[in-house]
Design a protein around this motif. Sequence first.
Motif, mmCIF file in Angstrom:
data_model
loop_
_atom_site.group_PDB
_atom_site.id
_atom_site.type_symbol
_atom_site.label_atom_id
_atom_site.label_comp_id
_atom_site.label_asym_id
_atom_site.label_seq_id
_atom_site.Cartn_x
_atom_site.Cartn_y
_atom_site.Cartn_z
ATOM 1 N N CYS A 53 19.495 11.074 -2.887
ATOM 2 C CA CYS A 53 18.825 12.355 -2.711
ATOM 3 C C CYS A 53 17.675 12.155 -1.726
ATOM 4 O O CYS A 53 17.096 11.069 -1.660
ATOM 5 N N SER A 57 11.924 15.323 -5.805
ATOM 6 C CA SER A 57 12.178 16.676 -6.304
ATOM 7 C C SER A 57 13.674 16.993 -6.308
ATOM 8 O O SER A 57 14.207 17.532 -7.277
ATOM 9 N N ALA A 58 14.348 16.634 -5.229
ATOM 10 C CA ALA A 58 15.796 16.870 -5.144
ATOM 11 C C ALA A 58 16.534 16.041 -6.200
ATOM 12 O O ALA A 58 17.501 16.513 -6.798
ATOM 13 N N LYS A 61 16.200 17.699 -9.615
ATOM 14 C CA LYS A 61 17.078 18.875 -9.706
ATOM 15 C C LYS A 61 18.535 18.465 -9.870
ATOM 16 O O LYS A 61 19.271 19.037 -10.674
ATOM 17 N N ARG A 62 18.947 17.453 -9.123
ATOM 18 C CA ARG A 62 20.334 16.993 -9.207
ATOM 19 C C ARG A 62 20.619 16.359 -10.564
ATOM 20 O O ARG A 62 21.683 16.570 -11.148
ATOM 21 N N ALA A 64 19.208 17.121 -13.392
ATOM 22 C CA ALA A 64 19.335 18.224 -14.352
ATOM 23 C C ALA A 64 20.710 18.871 -14.248
ATOM 24 O O ALA A 64 21.339 19.193 -15.263
ATOM 25 N N ALA A 65 21.197 19.054 -13.019
ATOM 26 C CA ALA A 65 22.520 19.664 -12.826
ATOM 27 C C ALA A 65 23.622 18.755 -13.371
ATOM 28 O O ALA A 65 24.567 19.233 -14.009
#
Length: 87
Positions: A53, A57-58, A61-62, A64-65
């Motif tokens: 990533c 931050s990215a 988010k990834r 969590a996904a």
Amino acid sequence: MSWWVYFLRCRDDTLYCGMTDDPERRCAAHNAGHGAKYTRGRRPVTLVYREECPDKSAALKREAALKKLSRREKLALIEGARPPKQK
């Protein structure tokens, strides 16, 4: 600096998802008992997937996904990826 999300396969065949700036070091920490509480009783763990990533931050988010995916979807993602290089 790159950040990574990763999957570990635990001794009991469960999957653990996390994020780090160094997947190999983090896997070693999990295996040494210094990782997440979840993996401490499920050692040894094996790094089976990692995805780069652009920033922390990215990666958050990834991660969590990925955690929202079903086990079947996680396994398909792992199977479709090239295996991570082991040191």
